[in-house]
Write a protein that holds these residues in place. Structure first.
Motif, mmCIF file in Angstrom:
data_model
loop_
_atom_site.group_PDB
_atom_site.id
_atom_site.type_symbol
_atom_site.label_atom_id
_atom_site.label_comp_id
_atom_site.label_asym_id
_atom_site.label_seq_id
_atom_site.Cartn_x
_atom_site.Cartn_y
_atom_site.Cartn_z
ATOM 1 N N ALA A 1 0.758 4.013 -2.820
ATOM 2 C CA ALA A 1 0.443 5.399 -2.460
ATOM 3 C C ALA A 1 1.526 6.350 -2.951
ATOM 4 O O ALA A 1 1.235 7.469 -3.383
ATOM 5 N N THR A 2 2.781 5.881 -2.914
ATOM 6 C CA THR A 2 3.874 6.726 -3.401
ATOM 7 C C THR A 2 3.689 7.038 -4.884
ATOM 8 O O THR A 2 3.760 8.197 -5.304
ATOM 9 N N VAL B 1 -0.273 8.789 1.575
ATOM 10 C CA VAL B 1 0.385 7.690 2.288
ATOM 11 C C VAL B 1 -0.091 7.630 3.731
ATOM 12 O O VAL B 1 -0.453 6.562 4.243
ATOM 13 N N THR C 1 0.803 9.415 -5.513
ATOM 14 C CA THR C 1 1.110 10.818 -5.224
ATOM 15 C C THR C 1 1.961 11.416 -6.336
ATOM 16 O O THR C 1 1.745 12.565 -6.737
ATOM 17 N N ALA D 1 -5.605 1.532 7.086
ATOM 18 C CA ALA D 1 -5.221 0.124 7.070
ATOM 19 C C ALA D 1 -5.028 -0.403 8.482
ATOM 20 O O ALA D 1 -5.516 -1.480 8.832
ATOM 21 N N ILE E 1 0.839 -1.206 0.000
ATOM 22 C CA ILE E 1 0.000 0.000 0.000
ATOM 23 C C ILE E 1 0.871 1.252 0.000
ATOM 24 O O ILE E 1 0.589 2.211 -0.719
ATOM 25 N N VAL E 2 1.946 1.220 0.777
ATOM 26 C CA VAL E 2 2.830 2.393 0.799
ATOM 27 C C VAL E 2 3.436 2.610 -0.588
ATOM 28 O O VAL E 2 3.486 3.731 -1.096
ATOM 29 N N VAL F 1 -5.263 4.988 -5.219
ATOM 30 C CA VAL F 1 -4.626 4.202 -4.166
ATOM 31 C C VAL F 1 -5.474 3.008 -3.757
ATOM 32 O O VAL F 1 -4.972 1.912 -3.533
ATOM 33 N N ILE G 1 -3.870 6.420 4.081
ATOM 34 C CA ILE G 1 -4.130 5.011 3.787
ATOM 35 C C ILE G 1 -3.539 4.131 4.878
ATOM 36 O O ILE G 1 -4.137 3.120 5.266
ATOM 37 N N LEU G 2 -2.416 4.542 5.457
ATOM 38 C CA LEU G 2 -1.835 3.755 6.545
ATOM 39 C C LEU G 2 -2.719 3.816 7.788
ATOM 40 O O LEU G 2 -2.927 2.820 8.465
#
Lengths: 201, 196, 177
Positions: A79-80, B78, A83, B85, A75-76, A108, B81-82
């Protein structure tokens, strides 16, 4: 044995296992921005970029990531890239950026991308992962463009803003309003189901 | 502007006028996936309410008290979403322990709440509309209740559709989309009811 | 789960997030000036459309209202451009209105709106917006709302039309004071 490069990974998701019409994934942006062909193209390109970037990265790091933290890591990564896409589109075309609005950062949570990272890229080599990402992304883009062309042509009488039916055409307004999105995609899936069924017989 | 409206209007706007599922098209994957049964839909709806309200509030605090003061706006996606999650993980553990029957009904959809765009979207929209904390709270309650209401209504209709004679090509997903289209048409009627 | 595994997971997650944060900071640094440049170009384009003979546009702020002063090639101030926010049918409408020195309207451009596509969205059409040119503040009413009014509403989108018209009139009245 798994091949180093298998072009099936590229071809399959474009039509037969189309992420939209077959797997029913990534529906939100598909319905939300498909009122205009230009915005859809922007969305399609953004999705392809994020898919390729995340599939590539996930495939590179797959061996170092312990399985219990893999989802947050993926997910990170996604997401990067989202962005990056977000800021690049804003720098390139503020108009498309404004039209896509909140749906751009929301790539995302597009299930297609996490789905491909988890189901494919985390188990396959880099080249195949990129092919799979390209195929899936193009499959998505074709689907969203198809819907957008139908909706914009019927609902506004234009494609890319150019009139297609001449001046006498009275737009079928409901098509570019929210309900039209559901109706068009419903009919398209029905057509695909019909075609698949006939082939089986 | 939404942030100048009173709380009741914010709630109603998020709840039905700009319904998250039918007008904004968010959270559709789980919408079509789970809405075959009323019971499961209600469970999912309540789970979404819980996660949305908590996640939105936390995201709001993270954005205004962590990201903005340090000029880290670009980490918004970021960070949000973290937050979501980790929150979903937390909820999953609780439901697994306390309500195993519900956990079975959710199947694979509970982890998928993480990728339920409705939740992340509420967090983003709250920031985009420049809402205050209380407004953001009401807004997220409105959005998630709207989700819950529509998914339950939709599941009710789909349960009936199961027993109706439908052209073969439209069985399953296509008819669900067309039903959703008609519901969306009905909800469009609410637009303009409240001036915002 | 062993402690070692947990620690490994935490370290990997931490590393990835760190790399991602660094990468995003770089992207942000590169794109930010470009985004602002694009915004400026867009603003200027709209300003130029409202005042084709304007040469210099200067942003100013007075009594908490920011506006753009427009100068012609002789360095003389020929008008002002204001940003107006108003509530339409589907949400707020953001528009720019240019006025000359006597507060006659020079031009109106819609920047952002969320009106119903195909109906309310016609407020962006040339046919509707060109009606504003050369009107005084007291003439900016819908014809059906006020006998003084000189603006025709869009068929099927009275609320959106009224929002634009009333928004501009109320704003200009406030500014003129």
């Amino acid at each position: 044995m798994k091949k180093l490069i298998d072009f099936k990974n590229f071809i399959n998701p474009i039509w037969r296992e189309n992420p939209v019409f077959y797997l029913m994934l990534g529906l939100c942006p598909l319905l939300a921005v498909s009122g205009s062909v230009r915005d859809s193209l922007g969305m399609g390109i953004a999705v392809i970029f994020v898919l390729v970037g995340s599939n590539f990265t996930v495939s590179v790091i797959r061996k170092f990531v312990p399985s219990h933290v893999r989802i947050p890591v993926f997910i990170v990564v996604i997401a990067t890239f989202v962005t990056i896409a977000d800021y690049s589109i804003a720098a390139f075309s503020p108009e498309i950026h404004r039209n896509l609005g909140v749906y751009l950062p929301l790539i995302v949570v597009n299930c297609i991308i996490l789905g491909r990272a988890e189901a494919f890229a985390s188990k396959n080599n880099i080249l195949n992962s990129i092919l799979d990402a390209l195929g899936t992304g193009i499959g998505f883009t074709i689907a969203i463009l198809l819907i957008a062309i139908i909706r914009e042509a019927l609902g506004n009488g234009t494609i890319f803003g150019n009139p297609v039916f001449g001046t006498g055409y009275t737009p079928f307004l409901i098509m570019i309003m929210p309900p039209g999105a559901f109706l068009v995609i419903g009919f398209l899936i029905a057509i695909k189901q019909g075609m698949t069924r006939r082939r089986k017989c | 502007m939404l942030n100048e409206a009173n709380l009741g209007l914010i709630f109603l706007s998020a709840f039905i006028v700009n319904n998250i599922l039918l007008i904004r098209f968010l959270g559709l994957c789980s919408f079509f996936g789970i809405s075959t049964q009323i019971k499961a839909s209600l469970g999912m709806g309540i789970a979404v309410i819980f996660v949305t309200v908590m996640a939105c509030s936390i995201s709001w605090i993270v954005y205004y008290h962590l990201l903005l003061p340090f000029h880290l706006e670009y980490l918004r996606t970021v960070a949000f979403i973290l937050t979501i999650a980790s929150f979903v993980q937390f909820e999953e553990i609780i439901i697994k322990k306390k309500l195993p029957a519900l956990y079975k009904a959710f199947g694979i959809y509970l982890p998928l709440i993480t990728t339920n765009c409705a939740i992340l979207a509420s967090a983003f929209l709250g920031i985009d509309y420049k809402l205050s904390f209380i407004q953001n709270l009401i807004f997220s309650i409105g959005i998630s209740s709207g989700y819950c209401l529509v998914i339950v209504l939709f599941a009710g209709i789909r349960e009936e559709i199961e027993f109706s004679p439908i052209p073969e090509n439209f069985r399953g997903v296509p008819i669900a989309f067309i039903t959703a289209g008609l519901m969306s048409l009905a909800f469009l009627g609410f637009k303009g009811l409240f001036k915002l | 789960m062993k402690k070692k595994e947990v620690a490994g997971g935490i370290i990997v997650l931490f590393l990835i997030t760190g790399i991602s944060g660094y990468l995003l900071a770089q992207v942000y640094k590169v794109t930010k000036p470009k985004i602002e440049e694009q915004k400026r170009i867009e603003e200027e384009k709209i300003n130029k459309e409202i005042f084709p003979d304007g040469v210099k546009f200067e942003e100013k702020c007075k009594d908490n209202i920011s506006y753009v002063s427009v100068y012609n090639s002789d360095g003389e101030e020929i008008g002002k451009i204001f940003k107006v926010k108003t509530l339409g049918y589907g949400g707020y409408i953001l528009l720019k209105v240019g006025v000359d020195k006597n507060f006659r309207i020079k031009g109106v451009k819609i920047i952002h709106h969320s009106e119903t596509p195909g109906l309310g969205s016609k407020i962006t059409s040339e046919k509707f917006l060109s009606q504003f040119e050369g009107k005084t503040i007291d003439e900016i009413y819908l014809k059906k709302d006020n006998p003084e009014g000189k603006i025709d509403a869009i068929t099927g989108a009275t609320i959106s039309s009224r929002a634009v018209v009333d928004g501009i009139r109320k704003f200009l009245k406030k500014v003129k004071k």
